[in-house]
Motif scaffolding. Structure first.
Motif, short mmCIF file in Angstrom:
data_model
loop_
_atom_site.label_atom_id
_atom_site.label_comp_id
_atom_site.label_asym_id
_atom_site.label_seq_id
_atom_site.Cartn_x
_atom_site.Cartn_y
_atom_site.Cartn_z
N ALA A 198 2.00 6.39 -6.34
CA ALA A 198 1.07 5.68 -6.53
C ALA A 198 0.66 5.51 -8.23
O ALA A 198 0.39 4.72 -8.76
CB ALA A 198 -0.34 5.92 -5.79
N LYS A 239 1.57 1.98 -9.54
CA LYS A 239 0.33 1.20 -9.59
C LYS A 239 0.07 0.03 -8.73
O LYS A 239 -0.12 -0.90 -8.98
CB LYS A 239 0.28 0.62 -11.19
N PRO A 240 0.23 0.45 -7.34
CA PRO A 240 0.11 -0.72 -6.21
C PRO A 240 -1.38 -1.22 -6.27
O PRO A 240 -2.28 -0.66 -6.89
CB PRO A 240 0.43 0.04 -5.23
N GLU A 241 -1.56 -2.11 -5.49
CA GLU A 241 -2.79 -2.75 -5.20
C GLU A 241 -3.70 -1.88 -4.50
O GLU A 241 -5.02 -1.92 -4.50
CB GLU A 241 -2.57 -4.16 -4.55
N ASN A 271 0.80 -1.21 -0.05
CA ASN A 271 -0.07 0.05 -0.10
C ASN A 271 0.94 1.37 -0.08
O ASN A 271 1.65 1.45 0.96
CB ASN A 271 -0.92 -0.19 1.10
N THR A 297 -6.06 0.34 -8.80
CA THR A 297 -5.71 0.33 -7.45
C THR A 297 -6.80 0.67 -6.71
O THR A 297 -7.89 1.50 -7.20
CB THR A 297 -4.68 1.60 -7.57
N CYS A 351 -4.99 7.86 -10.95
CA CYS A 351 -4.87 6.12 -10.63
C CYS A 351 -6.13 5.57 -11.17
O CYS A 351 -6.04 4.19 -10.96
CB CYS A 351 -4.72 5.88 -9.19
N VAL A 386 1.20 -5.10 -10.68
CA VAL A 386 1.80 -3.63 -10.22
C VAL A 386 2.99 -3.35 -11.19
O VAL A 386 3.36 -4.18 -12.00
CB VAL A 386 2.26 -3.80 -8.63
N ASN A 399 -5.35 2.21 -13.26
CA ASN A 399 -4.48 1.48 -12.56
C ASN A 399 -5.15 0.24 -11.86
O ASN A 399 -4.35 -0.79 -11.38
CB ASN A 399 -3.43 2.22 -11.59
#
Length: 310
Positions: A101, A105-107, A83, A166, A161, A308, A164
């Motif tokens: 972020a 492109k994180p979860e 995160n 995310t 985002c 990601v 993405n």
């Protein structure tokens, strides 16, 4: 309380609230942040919430270049959900805060739901000496600093985002922030299940009294029904007490050195893993089970660690 219910533990490993002079155990360098996150995951955290710092003096650093070294290491060595903060620090512009972020492109990414007073200055009374020249002015400046998170700012992060997949740790420091989250749900800029992180005990936000916790939960239930997952964090000495309250009320928990430097009264936590281990013991004594990273992914409908950009 459902038998065998899974509880997600999030660990926020360094943050931008505390300064290096406050604890020798606060992770600062990329290797320290990576080791702290991996240790927290091994202790039972399904999610690690990450900020970056300048390795020389520990000041908050929201450049993608500061995040890249530890993101790759954590991903290689752990299956935990990563995160990335979009909060950064209250001293930063929104364009700076969203870059990591948007880049990686994180979860999950964190997202603050409102502008607010964010008082760090009470910590000055407990800290007489500072290692670095930025620390005292940073804390002192919070007397007049507003942590800016306007409707336009929030929309900018969500739209930056939007492609993405995310999802967001939606940080709500007061009741009005829940209504703001509902507004963005109505606009279709966030989608269920929302991951609502209620924050208690920050100077300028809602307090840590049990009635405050109940009020947050009742309001979220009314606004979101079954379309959200609830988690809490208590700042400072409130950390474990509020985590226990959340667990009894059907919620999830967040710990970590971002939120509190302490393991107990007068005892500094030597690591993030120590706090995770402590809250895990509390949860298991209550008869609850700890969610694995993949169980957390299913509960929050995340895209998966293989999607990601790091």
């Amino acid at each position: 309380m459902a038998k065998g219910r899974k509880v997600i533990i999030t660990c926020a490993v360094t943050g931008s609230i505390h300064t290096p002079s406050m604890s020798p155990h606060l992770p600062v360098t990329a290797s320290e942040i990576a080791d702290a996150a991996i240790g927290a995951a091994e202790a039972g955290a399904a999610i690690v919430h990450l900020h970056a710092r300048n390795p020389k003096d520990g000041r908050p650093d929201q450049s993608p270049e500061a995040f890249a070294p530890f993101l790759k290491v954590i991903k290689q060595r752990s299956n935990c959900v990563i995160n990335i903060t979009t909060g950064g620090a209250p001293t930063m512009a929104i364009e700076e805060r969203v870059k990591p972020a948007a880049t990686f492109k994180p979860e999950v990414a964190s997202l603050n739901m409102g502008s607010m007073n964010f008082g760090l200055y009470p910590m000055l009374a407990r800290q007489k000496e500072f290692k670095h020249d930025w620390e005292k002015p940073y804390l002192e400046g919070s007397r007049e600093r507003i942590f800016k998170n306007t409707f336009k700012d929030i929309a900018h992060i969500l739209q930056s985002c939007s492609g993405n997949d995310t999802r967001f740790e939606i940080e709500c420091y007061d009741i009005g922030h829940l209504h703001t989250a509902a507004h963005f749900l109505d606009r279709g800029l966030v989608k269920p299940p929302l991951f609502i992180q209620s924050v208690f005990g920050i100077r300028g936000g809602i307090g840590p009294h049990p009635e405050d916790v109940l009020h947050m939960k009742r309001t979220a239930d009314r606004l979101f029904g079954d379309a959200y997952r609830w988690s809490v964090l208590g700042a400072g000495r409130n950390q474990m007490f509020i985590a226990a309250m959340s667990a009894v009320m059907g919620g999830n928990v967040r710990v970590g050195l971002e939120d509190s430097l302490w393991l107990g009264r007068g005892t500094l936590a030597k690591s993030n893993a120590e706090q995770v281990a402590k809250v895990r013991r509390i949860l298991e004594e209550l008869g609850l089970q700890i969610a694995t990273p993949d169980e957390a992914r299913e509960m929050l409908k995340l895209k998966g660690g293989n999607k990601v950009a790091f």
